[in-house]
Design an enzyme around this catalytic site. Structure first.
Site, PDB file in Angstrom:
ATOM      1  N   ASP A   1       0.862  -1.179   0.000  1.00 47.75           N
ATOM      2  CA  ASP A   1       0.000   0.000   0.000  1.00 47.75           C
ATOM      3  C   ASP A   1       0.896   1.226   0.000  1.00 47.75           C
ATOM      4  O   ASP A   1       1.853   1.299   0.773  1.00 47.75           O
ATOM      5  CB  ASP A   1      -0.894   0.015   1.242  1.00 47.75           C
ATOM      6  CG  ASP A   1      -1.782  -1.218   1.314  1.00 47.75           C
ATOM      7  OD1 ASP A   1      -2.116  -1.635   2.433  1.00 47.75           O
ATOM      8  OD2 ASP A   1      -2.121  -1.772   0.255  1.00 47.75           O
ATOM      9  N   VAL A   2       0.577   2.172  -0.866  1.00 50.89           N
ATOM     10  CA  VAL A   2       1.481   3.316  -0.986  1.00 50.89           C
ATOM     11  C   VAL A   2       0.745   4.643  -0.893  1.00 50.89           C
ATOM     12  O   VAL A   2      -0.352   4.818  -1.408  1.00 50.89           O
ATOM     13  CB  VAL A   2       2.309   3.216  -2.298  1.00 50.89           C
ATOM     14  CG1 VAL A   2       1.401   3.003  -3.484  1.00 50.89           C
ATOM     15  CG2 VAL A   2       3.155   4.450  -2.524  1.00 50.89           C
TER      16      VAL A   2
END
Lengths: 250, 203
Positions: free
Chosen positions: A130-131
């Site tokens: 997840d960014v």
């Protein structure tokens, strides 16, 4: 030659399908089995099923949900959500999954990655990352556990790549559920630094966004909101990709 | 009796589902005795060659598999790792382990230049070679591949079909009554089911 893939992502909280916006607000969408049946009838390339609460609650994706969904599909299924151990992976595979996605587990205990790969093979392990964008130029890894406050995205992706994960699933938190378009810079940034195929997810608002994502370097595009909330189908996306010269399976 | 050999690694449920969908009866088997009684064999597998080779040793079924395939010549289909295990040897991480040695050849890691993504994952079109597996299936149909290793047979009598991924990769093999697919027919929607049916119908 290898085709580019359009992969519907189905998010569940234990037993119900939902869709989030920026990993926050949620809308409940009903039965995962009904949705899986629909996707199978639409002849999609593959399916990703993620239990987004499992990790937080210390559980893992329910094996019977995996089985019930796998039973509806004659295409590859990747499952994730609280996968923490070899036992979890074995259970998921036995229930019908082809690949497992790991996220928190990898962040909390990176030594487990090479062990998993040794036992099950690279092609079985998808690293889900997840960014969030920190500012104009910086991307950071996001985790619900808050354990990676300042972890550089590229460092983490390179590590996963070097350890031999089969694919990297990049989830853009900022664009999640917004249907406002994909982050081509992010895709290029990551895909040019790793050898593993990149599945990008987050922000697809129209079929042409798939073209943008693939041209930026993604091998596959993960889509959720577009299929839940509009009339566009996976084939609509692939038709546009095809018209733009991107080999797809039609 | 169609025997679906369970090495205990990977997912045989999908293959079971496909066979059920096609209305054939089968038994999930793993012992020497059960293999000895089979009239047709399917060996699926996902995982490393090393692990597969080890499992075959642990179950002590190499001998009976070779007898059934080479002496009794019962129809055999290896899927993914199952096809790779037909090789003489497999090399992985510096280790060399032995395969079933049914069709001479070596299984090794796919090598490509640094800008090519690996493993080979996704749908790719197979250039058919007249194998009975593809009867009734349009040429260059796509099947689902998910593998980092490839099997390279050295037997000139083997009928090999290829897939192109920045260079050729063996997609399937047929030699007499031995069949193998690198791709997963049980995961390849309608064309995959048709291919499996062709094998299950094969006498």
């Amino acid at each position: 030659m290898l085709r580019y893939r359009v992969i519907p992502i189905v998010l569940i909280d234990s037993f119900s399908v939902l869709k989030s916006i920026q990993f926050g607000t949620r809308r409940n969408l009903g039965s995962p089995i009904t949705i899986a049946k629909t996707y199978n009838s639409r002849n999609v390339d593959e399916l990703i099923l993620l239990d987004i609460d499992a990790s937080k609650t210390g559980s893992s994706i329910d094996p019977f949900i995996i089985r019930d969904i796998a039973d509806e599909l004659f295409m590859p299924l990747t499952v994730g959500g609280g996968i923490r151990s070899e036992v979890d992976i074995e259970k998921a595979l036995k229930m019908g999954a082809d690949k497992v996605s790991v996220n928190t587990m990898a962040l909390n205990n990176r030594d487990l990655i090479p062990k998993m790969i040794k036992t099950f093979g690279s092609q079985c392990i998808v690293a889900s990352v997840d960014v969030k964008k920190k500012d104009q130029k910086n991307y950071l890894v996001h985790s619900h556990t808050g354990s990676c406050e300042n972890m550089d995205l590229l460092d983490w992706c390179r590590y996963l790549n070097d350890e031999g994960v089969g694919e990297i699933l990049l989830n853009n938190v900022d664009l999640d559920g917004t249907m406002s378009g994909v982050d081509a810079e992010l895709i290029d940034f990551v895909s040019s630094s790793v050898k593993a195929p990149l599945i990008y997810a987050g922000g697809v608002g129209k079929p042409n966004d798939c073209v943008t994502a693939i041209k930026a370097g993604a091998s596959a595009i993960g889509i959720s909101s577009l299929f839940h909330f509009t009339n566009y189908t996976p084939n609509d996306c692939k038709e546009i990709m095809n018209i733009n010269g991107l080999p797809v399976r039609l | 009796m169609i025997g679906l050999v369970d090495l205990g690694i990977g997912n045989i449920r999908s293959v079971e589902k496909a066979i059920n969908e096609l209305n054939f009866e089968y038994k999930v088997i793993s012992t020497r005795k059960e293999i000895a009684n089979a009239e047709k064999l399917i060996l699926p597998g996902v995982g490393s060659f090393l692990a597969g080779s080890q499992k075959i040793n642990d179950l002590d079924i190499k001998g009976i598999l070779r007898t059934k395939i080479l002496d009794e010549r019962i129809p055999f289909l290896g899927i993914c790792l199952g096809m790779q295990l037909l090789a003489t040897t497999g090399t992985e991480g510096g280790f060399v382990s032995s395969g079933l040695d049914v069709i001479q050849g070596v299984t090794s890691k796919i090598k490509r230049s640094s800008d090519v993504k690996l493993p080979h994952i996704g749908w790719n079109s197979v250039k058919q070679n007249g194998s009975i597996l593809y009867q009734g299936i349009k040429d260059e149909s796509c099947f689902y591949f998910v593998h980092g290793f490839e099997y390279n047979p050295e037997d000139a009598d083997a009928n090999v079909a290829y897939v192109d991924y920045h260079g050729q990769i063996v997609a399937s093999i047929e030699k007499e009554r031995v069949f193998g697919t690198q791709f997963h027919p049980e995961k390849s929607q309608q064309v995959g089911l048709k291919l499996l049916k062709n094998f299950l119908d094969f006498k």
